[in-house]
Design a protein around this motif. Structure first.
Motif, PDB file in Angstrom:
ATOM      1  N   VAL A  62     -43.948 -16.750   7.936  1.00 34.18           N
ATOM      2  CA  VAL A  62     -45.362 -16.681   7.540  1.00 34.18           C
ATOM      3  C   VAL A  62     -46.169 -15.970   8.616  1.00 34.18           C
ATOM      4  O   VAL A  62     -46.999 -15.099   8.320  1.00 34.18           O
ATOM      5  N   LEU A  63     -45.920 -16.317   9.860  1.00 32.87           N
ATOM      6  CA  LEU A  63     -46.649 -15.690  10.971  1.00 32.87           C
ATOM      7  C   LEU A  63     -46.357 -14.193  11.055  1.00 32.87           C
ATOM      8  O   LEU A  63     -47.259 -13.388  11.272  1.00 32.87           O
ATOM      9  N   ARG A  64     -45.108 -13.825  10.897  1.00 30.90           N
ATOM     10  CA  ARG A  64     -44.773 -12.397  10.937  1.00 30.90           C
ATOM     11  C   ARG A  64     -45.443 -11.671   9.770  1.00 30.90           C
ATOM     12  O   ARG A  64     -45.997 -10.587   9.941  1.00 30.90           O
ATOM     13  N   GLY A  65     -45.426 -12.279   8.604  1.00 32.22           N
ATOM     14  CA  GLY A  65     -46.047 -11.666   7.432  1.00 32.22           C
ATOM     15  C   GLY A  65     -47.549 -11.525   7.555  1.00 32.22           C
ATOM     16  O   GLY A  65     -48.138 -10.583   7.029  1.00 32.22           O
ATOM     17  N   ALA A  66     -48.182 -12.462   8.268  1.00 29.70           N
ATOM     18  CA  ALA A  66     -49.634 -12.407   8.436  1.00 29.70           C
ATOM     19  C   ALA A  66     -50.043 -11.214   9.282  1.00 29.70           C
ATOM     20  O   ALA A  66     -51.098 -10.618   9.056  1.00 29.70           O
ATOM     21  N   GLY A  67     -49.231 -10.881  10.280  1.00 29.76           N
ATOM     22  CA  GLY A  67     -49.520  -9.732  11.117  1.00 29.76           C
ATOM     23  C   GLY A  67     -50.669  -9.926  12.094  1.00 29.76           C
ATOM     24  O   GLY A  67     -51.030  -9.000  12.807  1.00 29.76           O
ATOM     25  N   GLU A  68     -51.250 -11.106  12.106  1.00 30.15           N
ATOM     26  CA  GLU A  68     -52.340 -11.423  13.025  1.00 30.15           C
ATOM     27  C   GLU A  68     -52.362 -12.934  13.222  1.00 30.15           C
ATOM     28  O   GLU A  68     -51.771 -13.667  12.424  1.00 30.15           O
ATOM     29  N   PRO A  69     -53.017 -13.410  14.262  1.00 25.69           N
ATOM     30  CA  PRO A  69     -53.087 -14.865  14.457  1.00 25.69           C
ATOM     31  C   PRO A  69     -53.775 -15.542  13.261  1.00 25.69           C
ATOM     32  O   PRO A  69     -54.765 -15.025  12.735  1.00 25.69           O
ATOM     33  N   THR A  95     -53.508 -23.096  11.507  1.00 25.88           N
ATOM     34  CA  THR A  95     -52.481 -23.959  10.912  1.00 25.88           C
ATOM     35  C   THR A  95     -52.790 -24.241   9.440  1.00 25.88           C
ATOM     36  O   THR A  95     -51.880 -24.403   8.646  1.00 25.88           O
ATOM     37  N   SER A  96     -54.058 -24.279   9.065  1.00 26.67           N
ATOM     38  CA  SER A  96     -54.394 -24.523   7.654  1.00 26.67           C
ATOM     39  C   SER A  96     -53.965 -23.339   6.786  1.00 26.67           C
ATOM     40  O   SER A  96     -53.498 -23.533   5.659  1.00 26.67           O
ATOM     41  N   VAL A  97     -54.093 -22.124   7.295  1.00 31.50           N
ATOM     42  CA  VAL A  97     -53.632 -20.954   6.549  1.00 31.50           C
ATOM     43  C   VAL A  97     -52.100 -20.976   6.463  1.00 31.50           C
ATOM     44  O   VAL A  97     -51.527 -20.679   5.411  1.00 31.50           O
ATOM     45  N   ILE A  98     -51.454 -21.339   7.556  1.00 30.49           N
ATOM     46  CA  ILE A  98     -49.991 -21.453   7.536  1.00 30.49           C
ATOM     47  C   ILE A  98     -49.583 -22.447   6.457  1.00 30.49           C
ATOM     48  O   ILE A  98     -48.702 -22.163   5.642  1.00 30.49           O
ATOM     49  N   ARG A  99     -50.206 -23.606   6.429  1.00 28.75           N
ATOM     50  CA  ARG A  99     -49.877 -24.658   5.467  1.00 28.75           C
ATOM     51  C   ARG A  99     -49.997 -24.155   4.030  1.00 28.75           C
ATOM     52  O   ARG A  99     -49.153 -24.452   3.186  1.00 28.75           O
ATOM     53  N   GLU A 100     -51.032 -23.372   3.746  1.00 23.24           N
ATOM     54  CA  GLU A 100     -51.227 -22.823   2.396  1.00 23.24           C
ATOM     55  C   GLU A 100     -50.084 -21.910   1.983  1.00 23.24           C
ATOM     56  O   GLU A 100     -49.755 -21.826   0.804  1.00 23.24           O
ATOM     57  N   VAL A 105     -57.182 -23.779  15.834  1.00 28.99           N
ATOM     58  CA  VAL A 105     -56.230 -23.132  16.734  1.00 28.99           C
ATOM     59  C   VAL A 105     -55.618 -21.956  15.985  1.00 28.99           C
ATOM     60  O   VAL A 105     -55.160 -22.101  14.855  1.00 28.99           O
ATOM     61  N   ASP A 106     -55.630 -20.790  16.596  1.00 29.65           N
ATOM     62  CA  ASP A 106     -54.961 -19.620  16.035  1.00 29.65           C
ATOM     63  C   ASP A 106     -53.526 -19.589  16.547  1.00 29.65           C
ATOM     64  O   ASP A 106     -53.272 -19.838  17.722  1.00 29.65           O
ATOM     65  N   VAL A 107     -52.612 -19.278  15.661  1.00 26.54           N
ATOM     66  CA  VAL A 107     -51.190 -19.271  15.992  1.00 26.54           C
ATOM     67  C   VAL A 107     -50.647 -17.870  15.729  1.00 26.54           C
ATOM     68  O   VAL A 107     -50.972 -17.245  14.718  1.00 26.54           O
ATOM     69  N   SER A 108     -49.818 -17.392  16.637  1.00 25.69           N
ATOM     70  CA  SER A 108     -49.154 -16.109  16.452  1.00 25.69           C
ATOM     71  C   SER A 108     -47.744 -16.196  17.021  1.00 25.69           C
ATOM     72  O   SER A 108     -47.420 -17.102  17.785  1.00 25.69           O
ATOM     73  N   LEU A 109     -46.923 -15.245  16.623  1.00 29.29           N
ATOM     74  CA  LEU A 109     -45.559 -15.189  17.148  1.00 29.29           C
ATOM     75  C   LEU A 109     -45.575 -14.708  18.593  1.00 29.29           C
ATOM     76  O   LEU A 109     -46.335 -13.821  18.955  1.00 29.29           O
ATOM     77  N   SER A 110     -44.717 -15.290  19.403  1.00 31.89           N
ATOM     78  CA  SER A 110     -44.496 -14.790  20.759  1.00 31.89           C
ATOM     79  C   SER A 110     -43.434 -13.690  20.682  1.00 31.89           C
ATOM     80  O   SER A 110     -42.819 -13.471  19.630  1.00 31.89           O
TER      81      SER A 110
END
Length: 150
Positions: free
Chosen positions: A54-61, A64-69, A103-108
């Motif tokens: 999901v994070l890779r597909g988002a392409g930006e931070p 967690t609520s967006v991740i959950r969706e 909190v914004d989440v992104s891939l390391s």
């Protein structure tokens, strides 16, 4: 193998819809077991793998609520999964600039590297559905979409 054989069904199903539902649940569990075995050596769960994708597909931070969706498993505890992924160094959490409560989440870099390694498994994962032609896979997907239609 027919579902009746797979679960040692001795009595007939109530109807074909009942048979389809049992078959869908059984097949879901079978597929999850197959996928889990492929990612187990990487030390992450299926749900964590889904978060990384999901994070890779988002392409930006994203929060967690967006991740959950966007998760396949809506019952997953997103905050806890993100916390564990951060402990493993696979994601980075930062305070949201617009809303200090989020909190914004992104891939390391390590998260991207792990997904690159897991992408190699796509061919192996595709083998799970190799009994279906492309047309049959599309038809199955359309039928599953229809089943979930409101």
């Amino acid at each position: 193998m027919k579902i009746e054989e797979a679960i040692n069904q001795t009595k007939p199903f109530r109807n074909d819809r009942h048979r389809a539902m049992v078959n869908l649940i059984y097949t879901h569990n079978w597929m999850v077991d197959q996928l889990r075995a492929k990612i187990k050596p990487y030390g992450i769960t299926m749900q964590q793998y889904n978060v990384l994708r999901v994070l890779r597909g988002a392409g930006e931070p994203i929060s967690t609520s967006v991740i959950r969706e966007r998760l396949l498993d809506k019952m997953a505890d997103t905050s806890r999964m993100v916390h564990r992924l951060a402990q493993k160094g696979l994601v980075v959490r930062r305070e949201c600039a617009h809303d200090k409560r989020l909190v914004d989440v992104s891939l390391s870099d390590e998260g991207y590297a792990m997904l690159d390694q897991l992408d190699i498994l796509h061919t192996e994962m595709d083998r799970i559905c190799e009994a279906l032609t492309e047309k049959e896979a599309a038809q199955l997907s359309d039928l599953l979409d229809k089943l979930r239609a409101d």
